[in-house]
Design an enzyme around this catalytic site. Structure first.
Site, PDB file in Angstrom:
ATOM      1  N   CYS A   1      15.457  73.105  31.854  1.00  0.00           N
ATOM      2  CA  CYS A   1      15.339  71.842  31.649  1.00  0.00           C
ATOM      3  C   CYS A   1      15.503  70.759  33.002  1.00  0.00           C
ATOM      4  O   CYS A   1      14.632  69.504  32.622  1.00  0.00           O
ATOM      5  CB  CYS A   1      16.270  71.774  30.893  1.00  0.00           C
ATOM      6  SG  CYS A   1      16.217  73.113  29.220  1.00  0.00           S
TER       7      CYS A   1
ATOM      8  N   SER B   1      13.229  68.236  29.139  1.00  0.00           N
ATOM      9  CA  SER B   1      14.180  68.126  27.483  1.00  0.00           C
ATOM     10  C   SER B   1      15.961  67.797  27.026  1.00  0.00           C
ATOM     11  O   SER B   1      16.201  68.243  28.362  1.00  0.00           O
ATOM     12  CB  SER B   1      13.307  69.423  26.991  1.00  0.00           C
ATOM     13  OG  SER B   1      14.051  70.110  25.984  1.00  0.00           O
TER      14      SER B   1
ATOM     15  N   ASP C   1      19.012  68.270  24.650  1.00  0.00           N
ATOM     16  CA  ASP C   1      19.765  68.483  23.614  1.00  0.00           C
ATOM     17  C   ASP C   1      21.013  67.741  23.974  1.00  0.00           C
ATOM     18  O   ASP C   1      21.777  67.384  24.613  1.00  0.00           O
ATOM     19  CB  ASP C   1      20.604  69.695  23.254  1.00  0.00           C
ATOM     20  CG  ASP C   1      20.715  70.133  22.302  1.00  0.00           C
ATOM     21  OD1 ASP C   1      21.711  68.880  21.846  1.00  0.00           O
ATOM     22  OD2 ASP C   1      21.915  71.385  22.077  1.00  0.00           O
TER      23      ASP C   1
ATOM     24  N   ASN D   1      25.155  67.434  31.866  1.00  0.00           N
ATOM     25  CA  ASN D   1      24.644  67.329  33.245  1.00  0.00           C
ATOM     26  C   ASN D   1      24.854  66.060  34.033  1.00  0.00           C
ATOM     27  O   ASN D   1      24.856  66.402  34.880  1.00  0.00           O
ATOM     28  CB  ASN D   1      23.157  67.115  32.680  1.00  0.00           C
ATOM     29  CG  ASN D   1      22.296  68.666  32.486  1.00  0.00           C
ATOM     30  OD1 ASN D   1      21.571  68.362  31.242  1.00  0.00           O
ATOM     31  ND2 ASN D   1      22.802  69.689  32.793  1.00  0.00           N
TER      32      ASN D   1
ATOM     33  N   HIS E   1      15.989  64.425  22.264  1.00  0.00           N
ATOM     34  CA  HIS E   1      15.858  64.722  21.377  1.00  0.00           C
ATOM     35  C   HIS E   1      18.280  64.931  20.624  1.00  0.00           C
ATOM     36  O   HIS E   1      18.546  65.444  21.302  1.00  0.00           O
ATOM     37  CB  HIS E   1      15.305  66.181  20.973  1.00  0.00           C
ATOM     38  CG  HIS E   1      15.920  67.154  21.798  1.00  0.00           C
ATOM     39  ND1 HIS E   1      14.632  67.395  23.011  1.00  0.00           N
ATOM     40  CD2 HIS E   1      16.655  68.119  21.087  1.00  0.00           C
ATOM     41  CE1 HIS E   1      15.215  68.786  23.037  1.00  0.00           C
ATOM     42  NE2 HIS E   1      16.226  69.176  22.235  1.00  0.00           N
TER      43      HIS E   1
ATOM     44  N   TYR F   1      19.228  67.532  17.491  1.00  0.00           N
ATOM     45  CA  TYR F   1      18.828  68.612  16.670  1.00  0.00           C
ATOM     46  C   TYR F   1      19.357  67.991  15.119  1.00  0.00           C
ATOM     47  O   TYR F   1      20.327  67.239  14.595  1.00  0.00           O
ATOM     48  CB  TYR F   1      19.398  69.608  16.908  1.00  0.00           C
ATOM     49  CG  TYR F   1      18.643  70.608  17.855  1.00  0.00           C
ATOM     50  CD1 TYR F   1      17.343  71.193  17.414  1.00  0.00           C
ATOM     51  CD2 TYR F   1      19.454  70.873  19.246  1.00  0.00           C
ATOM     52  CE1 TYR F   1      16.871  71.684  18.498  1.00  0.00           C
ATOM     53  CE2 TYR F   1      18.509  70.717  19.769  1.00  0.00           C
ATOM     54  CZ  TYR F   1      17.068  71.837  19.831  1.00  0.00           C
ATOM     55  OH  TYR F   1      16.680  72.678  21.068  1.00  0.00           O
TER      56      TYR F   1
END
Length: 276
Positions: A157, A178, A180, A188, A218, A220
């Site tokens: 990712c 990408s 979450d 991160n 994004h 969820y």
């Protein structure tokens, strides 16, 4: 108040207000009960963190800083793909029968290449360049190796770091395909902020900026209400951060060389569902 909190709230509010929903589309990720895990996303989110101004840990909920750094060192220092060498269990879902994540993450950073200054891996090349050619525009790593994707437990990712020195400041751009946002964003950010601090210390530089570029940022569907509650919480000043100044070799750092002080934060959010 923490600038990291402000950036996080702005990013999340932008996704909630203007994001694109994947409802009605075929998606890869699923919840534990087999239900498709849909997202609301924004494309091309860029956040900048001035590491001279503060350490960018969220106060909206705790970030387990030492656990995050343990994973970062597992990748960048140990260059490992064995989940048993991690103190947390965050990679267990992606481990194969041999207890590894295949040719992913740390494995890629440990592969040796022929550079002008000799054979070495990507991390050693970064350190050599920062010490010997700090104003080079070619100081970077990339672990998205197409030749090995089929043998990775998870395609990376966060896949690329580009380092750039301005004066005596070490800056870095983290590229991520990408993310979450609820579960991984500040994890991160903290990891790569600490990495810049560590590399700066061992190469005679000072930490500058961390620029985080997220292609697909994004939230969820089962995280939406959690995020709405989280970003409405009170915000506190960023914690104080420092490293053990005695460490002069990147490979000597441990999580015990990190000192975090005055970390005021909101309660942790428990039992967040994770899409696989």
């Amino acid at each position: 108040m923490s600038k990291a909190d402000e950036l996080f709230v702005t990013m999340c509010q932008g996704i909630l207000d203007h994001g694109f929903s994947s409802e009605g589309q075929k998606v890869r990720a699923k919840w534990a009960d087999g239900t498709p895990a849909h997202t609301v996303k924004n494309f091309g989110v860029v956040n900048r963190y001035d590491l001279q101004e503060e350490f960018p840990a969220l106060t909206l909920r705790p970030t387990y800083i030492k656990s995050a750094v343990d994973e970062m060192l597992w990748i960048w220092q140990k260059k490992s793909n064995k989940v048993s060498e991690l103190k947390s269990n965050i990679w267990d879902e992606w481990a194969d029968e041999n207890g590894t994540i295949g040719k992913a993450y740390g494995y890629q950073l440990g592969v040796k290449y022929k550079f002008a200054q000799g054979e070495m891996d990507q991390v050693d090349n970064v350190i050599w360049q920062l010490k010997n050619a700090p104003y080079s525009r070619r100081i970077m790593t990339n672990i998205y190796n197409f030749a090995d994707l089929s043998e990775m437990g998870l395609e990376p990712c966060a896949y690329s770091m580009t380092f750039n020195v301005t004066g005596n400041k070490l800056n870095g751009i983290l590229n991520q395909r990408s993310q979450d946002i609820l579960t991984a964003n500040n994890w991160n950010v903290v990891q790569y902020a600490v990495l810049i601090h560590m590399l700066a210390q061992v190469t005679g530089l000072v930490p500058g900026e961390l620029v985080h570029v997220i292609a697909d940022a994004h939230i969820y569907d089962r995280h939406l209400d959690i995020v709405r509650e989280m970003i409405s919480r009170p915000q506190y000043p960023a914690p104080k951060f420092r490293l053990n100044p005695e460490i002069k070799d990147f490979y000597d750092f441990t999580v015990d060389d990190i000192i975090i002080e005055d970390y005021q934060k909101n309660p942790q959010i428990k039992d967040i569902p994770v899409a696989i």
